[in-house]
Enzyme design. Sequence first.
Site, PDB file in Angstrom:
ATOM      1  N   LYS A  35     -16.852 -11.036  -9.299  1.00 23.60           N
ATOM      2  CA  LYS A  35     -17.653  -9.990  -9.935  1.00 23.60           C
ATOM      3  C   LYS A  35     -17.677  -8.739  -9.050  1.00 23.60           C
ATOM      4  CE  LYS A  35     -21.819 -12.009  -7.956  1.00 23.60           C
ATOM      5  NZ  LYS A  35     -22.833 -13.074  -8.130  1.00 23.60           N
ATOM      6  N   ARG A 130     -34.762 -16.443 -12.084  1.00 20.22           N
ATOM      7  CA  ARG A 130     -34.036 -15.252 -12.524  1.00 20.22           C
ATOM      8  C   ARG A 130     -33.448 -15.623 -13.885  1.00 20.22           C
ATOM      9  NH1 ARG A 130     -29.290 -12.757  -8.802  1.00 20.22           N
ATOM     10  NH2 ARG A 130     -28.313 -14.645  -9.623  1.00 20.22           N
ATOM     11  N   TYR A 255     -27.161  16.585  10.921  1.00 19.39           N
ATOM     12  CA  TYR A 255     -28.311  16.888  10.068  1.00 19.39           C
ATOM     13  C   TYR A 255     -29.609  16.444  10.728  1.00 19.39           C
ATOM     14  CZ  TYR A 255     -25.428  18.047   6.015  1.00 19.39           C
ATOM     15  OH  TYR A 255     -24.547  18.643   5.156  1.00 19.39           O
ATOM     16  N   MET A 303     -22.109  13.027   4.147  1.00 19.07           N
ATOM     17  CA  MET A 303     -21.356  12.588   2.968  1.00 19.07           C
ATOM     18  C   MET A 303     -19.891  12.302   3.297  1.00 19.07           C
ATOM     19  SD  MET A 303     -20.950  14.394  -0.762  1.00 19.07           S
ATOM     20  CE  MET A 303     -22.700  14.407  -1.124  1.00 19.07           C
TER      21      MET A 303
HETATM   22  C1  LIG Z   1     -22.579 -14.137  -7.314  1.00 19.91           C
HETATM   23  C2  LIG Z   1     -22.712 -15.526  -7.755  1.00 19.91           C
HETATM   24  C3  LIG Z   1     -22.140 -16.562  -7.014  1.00 19.91           C
HETATM   25  C4  LIG Z   1     -21.465 -16.340  -5.684  1.00 19.91           C
HETATM   26  O1  LIG Z   1     -22.404 -16.086  -4.676  1.00 19.91           O
HETATM   27  P1  LIG Z   1     -21.941 -15.923  -3.142  1.00 19.91           P
HETATM   28  O2  LIG Z   1     -23.165 -15.828  -2.341  1.00 19.91           O
HETATM   29  O3  LIG Z   1     -21.143 -14.658  -3.085  1.00 19.91           O
HETATM   30  O4  LIG Z   1     -21.096 -17.089  -2.851  1.00 19.91           O
HETATM   31  C5  LIG Z   1     -22.224 -17.838  -7.531  1.00 19.91           C
HETATM   32  N1  LIG Z   1     -22.855 -18.080  -8.709  1.00 19.91           N
HETATM   33  C6  LIG Z   1     -23.424 -17.107  -9.435  1.00 19.91           C
HETATM   34  C7  LIG Z   1     -24.114 -17.433 -10.715  1.00 19.91           C
HETATM   35  C8  LIG Z   1     -23.380 -15.800  -8.979  1.00 19.91           C
HETATM   36  O5  LIG Z   1     -23.964 -14.830  -9.694  1.00 19.91           O
END
Ligand SMILES: *Cc1c(COP(=O)(O)O)cnc(C)c1O
Length: 358
Positions: A35, A130, A255, A303
């Site tokens: 992701k 969650r 800055y 930046m």
């Molecule tokens: C992001 C995610 C993972 C991976 O988590 P890591 O800490 O990067 O290994 C696994 N399962 C779900 C549902 C996630 O959203």
Amino acid sequence: MARPTSATIHIDALRHNLGQVRLRAPGSRVMAVVKADGYGHGLERVARALAGADAFGVAALSDAERLRAAGISQPILLLSGFDEPADIARLRQLQVDTVVHHMSQLQMLEQADVGEPIRCWLKVDSGMHRLGFAPEFVREAHARLSALDGVVGEIVPMSHFASSDEFDEPQTAEQMRVFGEATAGLPGPRSLANSAAVLGWPDAHAQWVRPGGALYGMSVVAGTTGADFGLRPAMTLATRLIAVNHVRKGSRIGYAATWECPEDMPVGVAAIGYGDGYPRAAPAGTPVLVAGQPTQLIGRVSMDLMTIDLRGVPGANVGDPVTLWGPDLPVERIAAMAGTISYELTCSITRRVRFVES
Ligand SMILES: *Cc1c(COP(=O)(O)O)cnc(C)c1O
């Protein structure tokens, strides 16, 4: 001339890290979590490098589309599931599997055209609060999913850990217990473990592990780096010095004039800043390498530029390489200085940075 700022992605490191995950979870299939553009390393690039993974996990349908367009044929799981009925048809076309975590998704599936075969993972809220069905609704959700003609294959009960990066924190064992109870007797493989659980909670490995960060060589276990677990960093962020200035004692740098020179000294200016994704929150004292020599940034990150203490690198010249993180400077150290985790840093590299592979 092109800006000298680059992110080099180490393909061998990605492969090595997948091998390390397999060594630690020998009985489990591996879903490589890619992701957020492969945690900033490049979605298609990472998927090709990790072609040995058993499946890929994404957070957005558009990422699944990109993977299929790139010819990736492994199973792909949409980790947060679909948002609207039209997504279901798209998942089916793409042969992408989905997480079902909410009653609204279950209802959409029940109302979708019959005969749309789709594979589902059933998300259980084992205590993170969650995503996922509360334990008392898991059996009903499983039964309703199983009853759908459109749902094929084994439903995979899954859950996600809140605190698996703390190896002595009881919450993870408690989540495992809640998950076990909620899914007892249901058929099919199970999946719980993120990277930290792959590394520190072998009892949670089950049939599928879902590592993300570990594959990129990163650790979220406080005070550690990926190398402590035999992992290799998959990204080097680097640039060059575009100026070396000799600055008088008492002069203030950058800055808000936050850093005052304690003596006459050389100050380097490197072509990288928060516009490239380097964290502005990194304070003076954050380590950098100039021509491989350890030193530190001074003043505020701006930046496009940062300023560097060159007292420890007397021979430094315009054009010298500056490393912000990589195998010789763990990104976890920079993240700790900036008050965040390594994942946020690699995810934040912006599009003007040139990506190369090595
Ligand atoms: C992001 C995610 C993972 C991976 O988590 P890591 O800490 O990067 O290994 C696994 N399962 C779900 C549902 C996630 O959203």
